[in-house]
Design an enzyme around this catalytic site. Structure first.
Site, PDB file in Angstrom:
ATOM      1  N   GLU A 195       8.393  19.445 -24.444  1.00 47.13           N
ATOM      2  CA  GLU A 195       7.804  19.760 -23.197  1.00 47.13           C
ATOM      3  C   GLU A 195       8.453  21.025 -22.546  1.00 47.13           C
ATOM      4  OE1 GLU A 195       5.194  18.030 -22.021  1.00 47.13           O
ATOM      5  OE2 GLU A 195       5.013  16.082 -23.089  1.00 47.13           O
ATOM      6  N   ASN A 199      -1.847  20.083 -20.207  1.00 50.09           N
ATOM      7  CA  ASN A 199      -2.091  19.081 -21.306  1.00 50.09           C
ATOM      8  C   ASN A 199      -2.203  19.894 -22.721  1.00 50.09           C
ATOM      9  OD1 ASN A 199      -2.812  16.962 -19.756  1.00 50.09           O
ATOM     10  ND2 ASN A 199      -5.034  17.575 -19.367  1.00 50.09           N
ATOM     11  N   ARG A 247       0.868  -1.265   0.087  1.00 49.00           N
ATOM     12  CA  ARG A 247      -0.011   0.127   0.097  1.00 49.00           C
ATOM     13  C   ARG A 247       0.799   1.263  -0.047  1.00 49.00           C
ATOM     14  NH1 ARG A 247      -2.700  -3.013   3.809  1.00 49.00           N
ATOM     15  NH2 ARG A 247      -4.422  -4.120   2.926  1.00 49.00           N
ATOM     16  N   HIS A 274      -2.098  12.979 -27.881  1.00 54.18           N
ATOM     17  CA  HIS A 274      -2.228  11.659 -27.724  1.00 54.18           C
ATOM     18  C   HIS A 274      -3.079  10.881 -28.622  1.00 54.18           C
ATOM     19  CE1 HIS A 274      -2.327  12.705 -23.167  1.00 54.18           C
ATOM     20  NE2 HIS A 274      -0.677  11.812 -23.576  1.00 54.18           N
ATOM     21  N   ARG A 329      -4.138  21.938 -13.442  1.00 57.47           N
ATOM     22  CA  ARG A 329      -3.219  20.935 -13.837  1.00 57.47           C
ATOM     23  C   ARG A 329      -3.295  20.671 -15.244  1.00 57.47           C
ATOM     24  NH1 ARG A 329      -0.538  15.942 -10.542  1.00 57.47           N
ATOM     25  NH2 ARG A 329       0.763  15.377 -12.467  1.00 57.47           N
ATOM     26  N   LYS A 353       2.184  11.528 -10.888  1.00 61.58           N
ATOM     27  CA  LYS A 353       1.223  10.644 -11.585  1.00 61.58           C
ATOM     28  C   LYS A 353       2.035   9.284 -11.898  1.00 61.58           C
ATOM     29  CE  LYS A 353      -1.904  13.391 -14.038  1.00 61.58           C
ATOM     30  NZ  LYS A 353      -2.316  13.839 -15.396  1.00 61.58           N
ATOM     31  N   HIS A 396      -1.594  18.208 -25.925  1.00 60.94           N
ATOM     32  CA  HIS A 396      -1.822  16.737 -25.556  1.00 60.94           C
ATOM     33  C   HIS A 396      -3.074  16.247 -26.288  1.00 60.94           C
ATOM     34  CE1 HIS A 396       1.807  17.470 -23.494  1.00 60.94           C
ATOM     35  NE2 HIS A 396       1.763  16.175 -23.077  1.00 60.94           N
ATOM     36  N   HIS A 418       6.678  10.528 -28.024  1.00 65.33           N
ATOM     37  CA  HIS A 418       5.860  11.178 -27.259  1.00 65.33           C
ATOM     38  C   HIS A 418       5.825  12.759 -27.804  1.00 65.33           C
ATOM     39  CE1 HIS A 418       2.562  12.753 -24.330  1.00 65.33           C
ATOM     40  NE2 HIS A 418       3.686  13.255 -23.769  1.00 65.33           N
ATOM     41  N   LYS A 472       6.433  22.928 -13.176  1.00 67.07           N
ATOM     42  CA  LYS A 472       5.344  21.843 -13.019  1.00 67.07           C
ATOM     43  C   LYS A 472       5.129  21.570 -11.479  1.00 67.07           C
ATOM     44  CE  LYS A 472       4.025  17.188 -14.188  1.00 67.07           C
ATOM     45  NZ  LYS A 472       4.243  15.941 -14.903  1.00 67.07           N
ATOM     46  N   GLU A 474      -5.739  17.138 -10.174  1.00 70.21           N
ATOM     47  CA  GLU A 474      -6.503  17.454 -11.236  1.00 70.21           C
ATOM     48  C   GLU A 474      -8.077  17.582 -11.065  1.00 70.21           C
ATOM     49  OE1 GLU A 474      -4.442  15.739 -14.845  1.00 70.21           O
ATOM     50  OE2 GLU A 474      -5.896  16.538 -15.991  1.00 70.21           O
TER      51      GLU A 474
HETATM   52  N1  LIG Z   1       3.830  10.550 -15.167  1.00 66.31           N
HETATM   53  C1  LIG Z   1       4.000  11.428 -16.049  1.00 66.31           C
HETATM   54  O1  LIG Z   1       3.669  12.702 -15.556  1.00 66.31           O
HETATM   55  C2  LIG Z   1       4.267  11.232 -17.539  1.00 66.31           C
HETATM   56  C3  LIG Z   1       4.668  12.574 -18.412  1.00 66.31           C
HETATM   57  C4  LIG Z   1       4.820  12.500 -19.412  1.00 66.31           C
HETATM   58  C5  LIG Z   1       5.154  10.954 -20.032  1.00 66.31           C
HETATM   59  N2  LIG Z   1       5.149  10.158 -19.087  1.00 66.31           N
HETATM   60  C6  LIG Z   1       5.338   8.838 -19.779  1.00 66.31           C
HETATM   61  O2  LIG Z   1       6.679   8.847 -19.822  1.00 66.31           O
HETATM   62  C7  LIG Z   1       6.712   7.589 -20.871  1.00 66.31           C
HETATM   63  C8  LIG Z   1       7.930   7.946 -21.960  1.00 66.31           C
HETATM   64  O3  LIG Z   1       9.177   8.540 -21.225  1.00 66.31           O
HETATM   65  P1  LIG Z   1      10.429   8.726 -21.971  1.00 66.31           P
HETATM   66  O4  LIG Z   1      10.353   9.597 -23.265  1.00 66.31           O
HETATM   67  O5  LIG Z   1      11.408   9.217 -21.064  1.00 66.31           O
HETATM   68  O6  LIG Z   1      10.777   7.132 -22.940  1.00 66.31           O
HETATM   69  P2  LIG Z   1      11.397   5.895 -22.147  1.00 66.31           P
HETATM   70  O7  LIG Z   1      11.335   5.711 -20.850  1.00 66.31           O
HETATM   71  O8  LIG Z   1      10.564   4.863 -23.094  1.00 66.31           O
HETATM   72  O9  LIG Z   1      12.893   6.129 -23.028  1.00 66.31           O
HETATM   73  C9  LIG Z   1      13.225   6.394 -24.259  1.00 66.31           C
HETATM   74  C10 LIG Z   1      14.418   5.308 -24.490  1.00 66.31           C
HETATM   75  O10 LIG Z   1      15.667   6.153 -24.162  1.00 66.31           O
HETATM   76  C11 LIG Z   1      16.411   5.015 -23.246  1.00 66.31           C
HETATM   77  N3  LIG Z   1      17.141   5.680 -22.285  1.00 66.31           N
HETATM   78  C12 LIG Z   1      16.794   6.485 -21.308  1.00 66.31           C
HETATM   79  N4  LIG Z   1      17.587   7.240 -20.728  1.00 66.31           N
HETATM   80  C13 LIG Z   1      18.782   6.755 -21.479  1.00 66.31           C
HETATM   81  C14 LIG Z   1      20.069   7.616 -21.423  1.00 66.31           C
HETATM   82  N5  LIG Z   1      20.396   8.387 -20.550  1.00 66.31           N
HETATM   83  N6  LIG Z   1      20.948   7.043 -22.254  1.00 66.31           N
HETATM   84  C15 LIG Z   1      20.598   6.233 -23.419  1.00 66.31           C
HETATM   85  N7  LIG Z   1      19.224   5.765 -23.386  1.00 66.31           N
HETATM   86  C16 LIG Z   1      18.337   6.104 -22.546  1.00 66.31           C
HETATM   87  C17 LIG Z   1      15.384   4.064 -23.044  1.00 66.31           C
HETATM   88  O11 LIG Z   1      15.948   2.784 -22.834  1.00 66.31           O
HETATM   89  C18 LIG Z   1      14.319   4.107 -23.969  1.00 66.31           C
HETATM   90  O12 LIG Z   1      14.919   2.999 -25.009  1.00 66.31           O
HETATM   91  C19 LIG Z   1       5.535   7.298 -21.346  1.00 66.31           C
HETATM   92  O13 LIG Z   1       5.316   6.060 -20.854  1.00 66.31           O
HETATM   93  C20 LIG Z   1       4.613   8.558 -20.969  1.00 66.31           C
HETATM   94  O14 LIG Z   1       3.407   7.876 -20.948  1.00 66.31           O
HETATM   95  C21 LIG Z   1       4.698  10.055 -17.878  1.00 66.31           C
END
Ligand SMILES: NC(=O)c1ccc[n+]([C@@H]2O[C@H](COP(=O)([O-])OP(=O)(O)OC[C@H]3O[C@@H](n4cnc5c(N)ncnc54)[C@H](O)[C@@H]3O)[C@@H](O)[C@H]2O)c1
Length: 329
Positions: free
Chosen positions: A150, A211, A86, A218, A207, A108, A214, A231, A192, A202
């Site tokens: 972003e 978006n 939990r 999305h 918040r 999130k 987005h 993304h 942020k 939200e």
């Molecule tokens: N929680 C939130 O508020 C929030 C906000 C925006 C996006 N997200 C989520 O984030 C995810 C996307 O995140 P992302 O764009 O970071 O992608 P990711 O985590 O998939 O990373 C992208 C790629 O880069 C590689 N990588 C990461 N760090 C590296 C480094 N320093 N050197 C070499 N390679 C590296 C990873 O192995 C992967 O192949 C999605 O699932 C999205 O839904 C969440």
């Protein structure tokens, strides 16, 4: 005290051992759990396996889960930290620009279902976020540029001065200059955190500012299949679309719209979907199905000026279609 470091295979190979050694030096009995890289790992099955790994490693209520990686790892490991026993403490160690400026801040967490992205999740604030800008040196170029989308978003929705700073420093940012990145990443996290602190779950409108770009972004990811667009690339096209809507429906001066589009292009981000006119029906459907719609009504975040945004904007359907076609010509 026990800690489980969750990472993906790419990041673990680069930074897993160093991270484990650093946590051990702090007196934590740290172990590593590695998932395959890619969005497909962000699912309930993987979350369950990580909960089992936590149990087998003897994690208790005083333990830590550390998310070492990009947003995929952050969302997955953050979700495990939210539900295991939990809730245990979570440390985010973001290694992508997107994770540093966005996903590691705000609490999130979640995983995807076959029916859609991020449909299961929890709000679970990290105890700390530790970003080491040196890790950006190994990030593939496309991933880095995707994170810059972003960065531009924060300037557009919240801080005209910050937008101008990014504009002036665009060439330097493309070179991943450490000093400028430090300023930029810190300011994005501040913005942020300010927005999230005022509207953590939200419930209000604030918040929703985050978006911007987005709703269409999305939908584009969804309609074209995850994997075609990163993304941030989809969000860049979504912002270009929202800028057009803003000119038409909120009085954003055309010159400001062009300034924003110019910056996105300079940062090598897409601002149009060539040949995308035929996608409109699928996009419209995907936007209506977005979990952020209320009573099936589409609400957009639009700009009045750079740095001043308005949430909850209702836009007529014919304008939505017309401006999409502008983004495809
Ligand atoms: N929680 C939130 O508020 C929030 C906000 C925006 C996006 N997200 C989520 O984030 C995810 C996307 O995140 P992302 O764009 O970071 O992608 P990711 O985590 O998939 O990373 C992208 C790629 O880069 C590689 N990588 C990461 N760090 C590296 C480094 N320093 N050197 C070499 N390679 C590296 C990873 O192995 C992967 O192949 C999605 O699932 C999205 O839904 C969440």
């Amino acid at each position: 005290m026990q800690a489980l470091i969750v990472s993906d295979a790419n990041v673990d190979a680069l930074y897993g051992a160093a991270c484990e050694a650093a946590l051990r030096a702090q007196g934590l009995n740290a172990r590593r759990a590695v998932v395959p890289a890619g969005e497909a790992s962000k699912d309930l099955g993987r979350a369950a396996a990580l909960c089992s790994a936590a149990a087998q490693a003897g994690l208790d209520r005083s333990s830590w889960i550390a998310a070492l990686g990009g947003g995929m790892v952050g969302d997955l490991a953050g979700f495990v930290a939210a539900v295991y026993l939990r809730g245990v403490r979570c440390l985010h160690i973001p290694t992508t620009l997107l994770a540093m400026v966005d996903s590691s801040v705000g609490g999130k967490t979640g995983v995807n279902l076959p029916e859609g992205k991020n449909l299961v999740g929890a709000f679970h604030q990290p105890q700390a976020v530790a970003a080491d800008l040196d890790t950006l040196e190994t990030l593939p170029e496309r991933e880095y540029l995707s994170g810059l989308a972003e960065v531009v978003k924060y300037g557009l929705i919240y801080d005209a001065e910050f937008f101008a700073l990014v504009e002036r420093g665009a060439d330097t940012l493309l070179l991943r200059d450490k000093a400028l990145l430090e300023t930029v990443v810190s300011r994005c996290c501040e913005i942020k955190a300010e927005i999230v602190a005022a509207d953590e779950k939200e419930r209000g409108d604030l918040r929703a500012l985050l978006n911007f770009g987005h709703t269409l972004g999305h939908a584009l990811e969804n309609a074209e299949g995850y994997g075609r667009w990163l993304h941030g690339e989809a969000v860049a096209i979504g912002m270009a679309y929202a800028l057009e809507l803003s000119c038409a429906a909120r009085g954003l001066p055309r010159a400001e719209c062009e300034r924003a589009r110019t910056l996105l292009r300079k940062l090598r981000l897409p601002v149009r979907r060539d040949g995308g006119a035929a996608l409109w029906t699928a996009l419209r459907r995907a936007m209506a199905a977005d979990k952020k719609t209320l009573d099936h009504k589409l609400r957009f975040v639009l700009l009045e000026r750079i740095g001043r945004a308005q949430t909850g904007c209702d836009v007529k359907d014919n304008l939505l279609a017309e401006k999409w076609h502008v983004c495809c010509e």
